[in-house]
Each structure stands twice: as C-alpha cells, then as structure tokens.
Design a protein around this motif. Structure first.
Motif, PDB file in Angstrom:
ATOM      1  N   THR A 274       0.837  -1.212   0.000  1.00 55.14           N
ATOM      2  CA  THR A 274       0.000   0.000   0.000  1.00 55.14           C
ATOM      3  C   THR A 274       0.864   1.251   0.000  1.00 55.14           C
ATOM      4  OG1 THR A 274      -1.846  -1.099   1.104  1.00 55.14           O
ATOM      5  CG2 THR A 274      -1.704   1.302   1.348  1.00 55.14           C
ATOM      6  N   TYR A 275       1.871   1.245   0.862  1.00 56.13           N
ATOM      7  CA  TYR A 275       2.731   2.424   0.946  1.00 56.13           C
ATOM      8  C   TYR A 275       3.513   2.631  -0.355  1.00 56.13           C
ATOM      9  CZ  TYR A 275       6.204   5.736   2.485  1.00 56.13           C
ATOM     10  OH  TYR A 275       6.994   6.848   2.581  1.00 56.13           O
TER      11      TYR A 275
ATOM     12  N   TYR B  14       1.301   4.093  -2.904  1.00 56.09           N
ATOM     13  CA  TYR B  14       1.117   5.521  -2.606  1.00 56.09           C
ATOM     14  C   TYR B  14       2.327   6.325  -3.081  1.00 56.09           C
ATOM     15  CZ  TYR B  14       1.766   9.684   0.261  1.00 56.09           C
ATOM     16  OH  TYR B  14       2.056  10.966   0.675  1.00 56.09           O
TER      17      TYR B  14
ATOM     18  N   ALA C 136      -5.390  10.143   4.425  1.00 56.62           N
ATOM     19  CA  ALA C 136      -6.217   8.948   4.617  1.00 56.62           C
ATOM     20  C   ALA C 136      -6.697   8.394   3.283  1.00 56.62           C
ATOM     21  CB  ALA C 136      -7.408   9.284   5.517  1.00 56.62           C
TER      22      ALA C 136
ATOM     23  N   PRO D 200      -3.375   6.675   0.344  1.00 61.30           N
ATOM     24  CA  PRO D 200      -2.893   5.283   0.344  1.00 61.30           C
ATOM     25  C   PRO D 200      -3.996   4.277   0.030  1.00 61.30           C
ATOM     26  CG  PRO D 200      -2.903   6.181   2.588  1.00 61.30           C
ATOM     27  CD  PRO D 200      -3.207   7.310   1.654  1.00 61.30           C
TER      28      PRO D 200
ATOM     29  N   VAL E 118      -6.636   3.841  11.898  1.00 62.04           N
ATOM     30  CA  VAL E 118      -6.909   4.061  10.471  1.00 62.04           C
ATOM     31  C   VAL E 118      -6.898   5.537  10.102  1.00 62.04           C
ATOM     32  CG1 VAL E 118      -8.218   1.941  10.218  1.00 62.04           C
ATOM     33  CG2 VAL E 118      -9.407   4.021  10.898  1.00 62.04           C
ATOM     34  N   PHE E 119      -6.922   6.406  11.082  1.00 61.86           N
ATOM     35  CA  PHE E 119      -6.986   7.838  10.777  1.00 61.86           C
ATOM     36  C   PHE E 119      -6.543   8.637  11.990  1.00 61.86           C
ATOM     37  CE2 PHE E 119      -9.337  11.899  10.755  1.00 61.86           C
ATOM     38  CZ  PHE E 119      -8.971  12.396   9.509  1.00 61.86           C
TER      39      PHE E 119
ATOM     40  N   ASP F 261      -0.258   2.362   7.522  1.00 64.47           N
ATOM     41  CA  ASP F 261       0.012   3.123   6.290  1.00 64.47           C
ATOM     42  C   ASP F 261      -0.668   4.498   6.268  1.00 64.47           C
ATOM     43  OD1 ASP F 261       1.765   1.369   4.944  1.00 64.47           O
ATOM     44  OD2 ASP F 261       0.070   0.086   4.434  1.00 64.47           O
ATOM     45  N   PRO F 262      -1.965   4.575   6.562  1.00 63.79           N
ATOM     46  CA  PRO F 262      -2.588   5.909   6.521  1.00 63.79           C
ATOM     47  C   PRO F 262      -1.945   6.883   7.508  1.00 63.79           C
ATOM     48  CG  PRO F 262      -4.275   4.185   6.768  1.00 63.79           C
ATOM     49  CD  PRO F 262      -2.955   3.524   6.861  1.00 63.79           C
ATOM     50  N   VAL F 263      -1.634   6.394   8.685  1.00 63.42           N
ATOM     51  CA  VAL F 263      -1.036   7.289   9.688  1.00 63.42           C
ATOM     52  C   VAL F 263       0.376   7.687   9.264  1.00 63.42           C
ATOM     53  CG1 VAL F 263      -0.325   7.522  12.097  1.00 63.42           C
ATOM     54  CG2 VAL F 263      -2.453   6.314  11.538  1.00 63.42           C
ATOM     55  N   ARG F 264       1.096   6.733   8.691  1.00 60.27           N
ATOM     56  CA  ARG F 264       2.444   7.051   8.214  1.00 60.27           C
ATOM     57  C   ARG F 264       2.399   8.152   7.156  1.00 60.27           C
ATOM     58  NH1 ARG F 264       6.614   2.766   5.299  1.00 60.27           N
ATOM     59  NH2 ARG F 264       8.339   4.238   4.994  1.00 60.27           N
ATOM     60  N   VAL F 265       1.455   8.010   6.233  1.00 55.38           N
ATOM     61  CA  VAL F 265       1.329   9.021   5.171  1.00 55.38           C
ATOM     62  C   VAL F 265       0.938  10.370   5.766  1.00 55.38           C
ATOM     63  CG1 VAL F 265      -0.050   9.689   3.161  1.00 55.38           C
ATOM     64  CG2 VAL F 265       0.849   7.363   3.346  1.00 55.38           C
ATOM     65  N   ILE F 266       0.031  10.349   6.703  1.00 57.35           N
ATOM     66  CA  ILE F 266      -0.386  11.610   7.337  1.00 57.35           C
ATOM     67  C   ILE F 266       0.789  12.246   8.070  1.00 57.35           C
ATOM     68  CG2 ILE F 266      -1.853  12.586   9.154  1.00 57.35           C
ATOM     69  CD1 ILE F 266      -3.963  10.404   8.274  1.00 57.35           C
TER      70      ILE F 266
END
Lengths: 294, 110
Positions: free
Chosen positions: A7-8, A11, A44, A47, B51-52, B82-87
C-alpha cells in the motif's frame, strides 16, 4: 522505518509519477476552510486509493477558503492532485477568490474537471468512507446503478432513540415526497456520492441552484433523467451531524424540494441531451439552456 | 477508538485502534497522563490498527512527546499504519517522532 507495505509503495508511486493515461476514478473533495484536517484527509484517502492499483486522481475543489487550506495542499505538489481555487461559473481563477458559489459550485467545478470513468464526491470530514469504496463501486459496475448515494444508516437513528412519532412522521414524509416530487427520499444523505461519469456529467450540467442542498438536487434530477440511485447506509464515525433531528431535516428537505420543483417548473434547469452535455464538458464548457427533457 | 494501556517500569505501551481524532483526545490524554511522569518516561504508542489521525490527535501526540521529553524520556510510535504514516509524512512530523516496528510486523528500526 525500513518496512514498506505494498500500500505504501503504491502511494509513493502515486505521489511520484504523473498518470500516463486517464484515471479510472476521480475523487472530488470539496473544501471550505479545512486547514485543520485537509492534510489528514488527503493522507487517509491517498494510500487507500493508491492500493487499488487502478489509476486515480484527486481533485480538491476549494470553496472560498480564507484559511491556509489551499497553501497546505499546494505545498504537497502531488502530480495527480488538482486544486481548483475559488472562481465562479466553473472557471478556475488560479488564485484565491473572495467569491465562489458555495459547496454546490465547488462540487460542480470538481466534477467538471474530473476525467475518471467514475467520480466520487467525498466530504472532507468523511474520509473514513474511502475504505468502503470498492463495495460502493460494485453497485455501478455490477448492479447497473448510475449513482450511489450515502445515507445515514437506519440503525443509527434507532440507536439514537427515535420515537414512534418520528418513525410515523418519517414514513408520512417519504410517501408525500415520493408522490409529490418523484424522489425516493430515504435517510439523510451521508457525505458521499459516487457516479458513473455519464451520470455525473448529465447531473452537474443541470446543477444551477447553488443555495439548495446538492444531494437533494441530485435525487430530484436523477429521477427526472431516469438515472438509477442506490442508497447505501453508512455509519461514519466522523459524521458531524449524527444527532441531527430527523423531523427537522425532513421538513427542510420538503421545503428545499418544493423550491427545486418550482425552479424546474420555471424551466430554469439547464439541458439535456447527454451527448451534447458530455461533449461540452469534455471541452470544459457549460452548455447553453435548452430545457430539461421530460 | 479503543485504548489498551500496558504500564511498565519506566517504559510503557499504549495500543490504539480505530480513529484517533478530536473526540478521542480527552480519553487518550487521561490514559497517558500518569505514564508521562518523571523520571525518563518512555511511552510506546502502537498505531498498527489506527486508520486515521486528525490534526487534534497529532497535536496530542506532540504534546505527550514534549511532556515526556521534558522529563528526560520520549514518545515512540510503534507499528505505524500506512494511513497514519502518510499523514505523518505530509504533515512533516516523521522527523519529530522516533518510529519502530516490532518483529512480528517487519524489521525493527530505531
């Protein structure tokens, strides 16, 4: 961290390379003074959508933000994210504008710019819903619907202790609205709309009443155009209006629908023919008035 | 959001699951308050099932990190989803926190 998930990595590809062809999905995010959460929302969504592998684009349609929403987004420099700033009549001014047309206008600008086969309009505070995207999409690809409309789930209402009077009132409103307006008014809309591109183009070419809730207009106009709507209950934890008074919202809906109906009877909705609309929007133009088909 | 607290001897673990947003901040704060007391508290926050996170949650993590650092310790983010890492990346906060992964999920890195 040294461990990168699929997923990462997907992204990272999405933020590193511009799409080589048209996207399968366009995500349209209307934003009004969202500086506190817009980055988290994008973080949110990105990804989750990138992990689907299918090409997608993000379009943020700013609605007259006076805070740092636009600057925060511009700093990201994502190649597949388009930021539409301010402006009126569907034109992107390229600079922060003091005028616009409200949320409906922002959404219409976003949808008009969308290139995807499917167009998802998602409220900035509803990013959690992106996790269910594929289940929503199946209603379009497998079940033959033109539109998927999120609505607050019935169990949420019952969990909130909805009274017997409200249930009876709700059914009465539903019957009245169905008979009077040809709209299957279910639970209050829940912050997302998913369209086939053809449906989106047809509907948003007709969206001219900025002051009315756009979900109601979609429901009304979809009925007039013969488009099929699938209503999907959502139980989004970030629904800001989870305690909304359903009786009051039903009355508001009737009032708004009445005004929309009057607007329609005065033939103020703009056209028409799908092929004409599609071609016009492909050229980023709004077609001239012709009168709505019956 | 679900919070599971596992206090230790100077090093503590908090496991979070679900959405970490403004509504959850008071509960998180009350859960970690006692764990950030001197001397040198190290608080590991496991985010594998988060997740967020919104800006309020990020601010709260920063506040906890600052408190722990002032007492000679710090906050370590563990198994960041993953979502938290991206954020964290797009808010430029990855350099502020130490992040690690447990063996079960991937190679551990300081």
């Amino acid at each position: 961290m040294t461990f990168d998930s699929q997923t990462y990595l997907a992204y990272r590809d999405w933020v590193s390379q511009r799409l080589s062809g048209p996207p399968q999905v366009s995500v349209v995010l209307p934003a009004h003074n969202e500086e506190a959460r817009v980055l988290a929302t994008v973080g949110a969504i990105a990804p989750q959508m990138s992990a689907r592998i299918e090409p997608w684009e993000l379009i943020v349609a700013d609605d007259r933000s006076t805070d740092a929403t636009v600057e925060l987004l511009e700093d990201l420099r994502f190649p597949n994210m388009t930021i539409l700033v301010g402006g009126v009549d569907g034109r992107d001014t390229g600079m922060a504008a003091s005028t616009g047309g409200g949320r409906s206008s922002a959404i219409r600008r976003g949808v008009t710019a969308a290139r995807g086969e499917f167009v998802l309009v998602l409220d900035a505070d509803q990013s959690a819903l992106i996790r269910q995207f594929d289940s929503y999409l199946r209603h379009l690809t497998e079940d033959g619907y033109d539109i998927v409309l999120g609505s607050r789930s019935p169990h949420r209402a019952s969990a909130g202790g909805e009274s017997g009077f409200r249930r009876v009132f709700g059914k009465a409103v539903h019957t009245l609205v169905s008979a009077g307006f040809g709209v299957d008014l279910g639970d209050p809309p829940g912050g997302f709309l998913l369209f086939t591109r053809d449906a989106a183009v047809s509907l948003f070419a007709l969206q001219t009443v900025e002051q009315y809730p756009f979900e109601l207009q979609v429901q009304y106009l979809a009925g007039r155009l013969g488009l099929r709507i699938k209503e999907v209950p959502v139980d989004s934890p970030d629904s800001a209006d989870s305690t909304r008074d359903t009786t009051r919202s039903s009355l508001h809906a009737i009032k708004d629908l009445s005004q929309i109906k009057v607007h329609d009877l005065r033939k103020r909705f703009v056209p028409g023919k799908r092929s004409t609309v599609r071609a016009a929007v492909d050229r980023q133009l709004i077609p001239k008035k012709k009168g709505i088909p019956s | 959001m679900r919070i599971r607290s596992i206090p230790g001897d100077g090093e503590h673990l908090i496991e979070l699951a679900g959405r970490f947003d403004a509504q959850e901040v008071p509960e998180f704060r009350s859960a970690v308050e006692a764990l950030l007391r001197p001397p040198a508290p190290v608080l590991r926050v496991d985010l594998a099932n988060v997740v967020f996170v919104d800006s309020s949650a990020l601010a709260e993590l920063l506040r906890a990190h600052k408190t722990a650092k002032a007492a000679g310790g710090g906050v370590v983010l563990r198994n960041v989803s993953d979502p938290v890492r991206v954020i964290l990346e797009i808010t430029a906060l990855t350099s502020v926190f130490t992040m690690e992964k447990t063996e079960a999920l991937g190679a551990a890195t300081p």
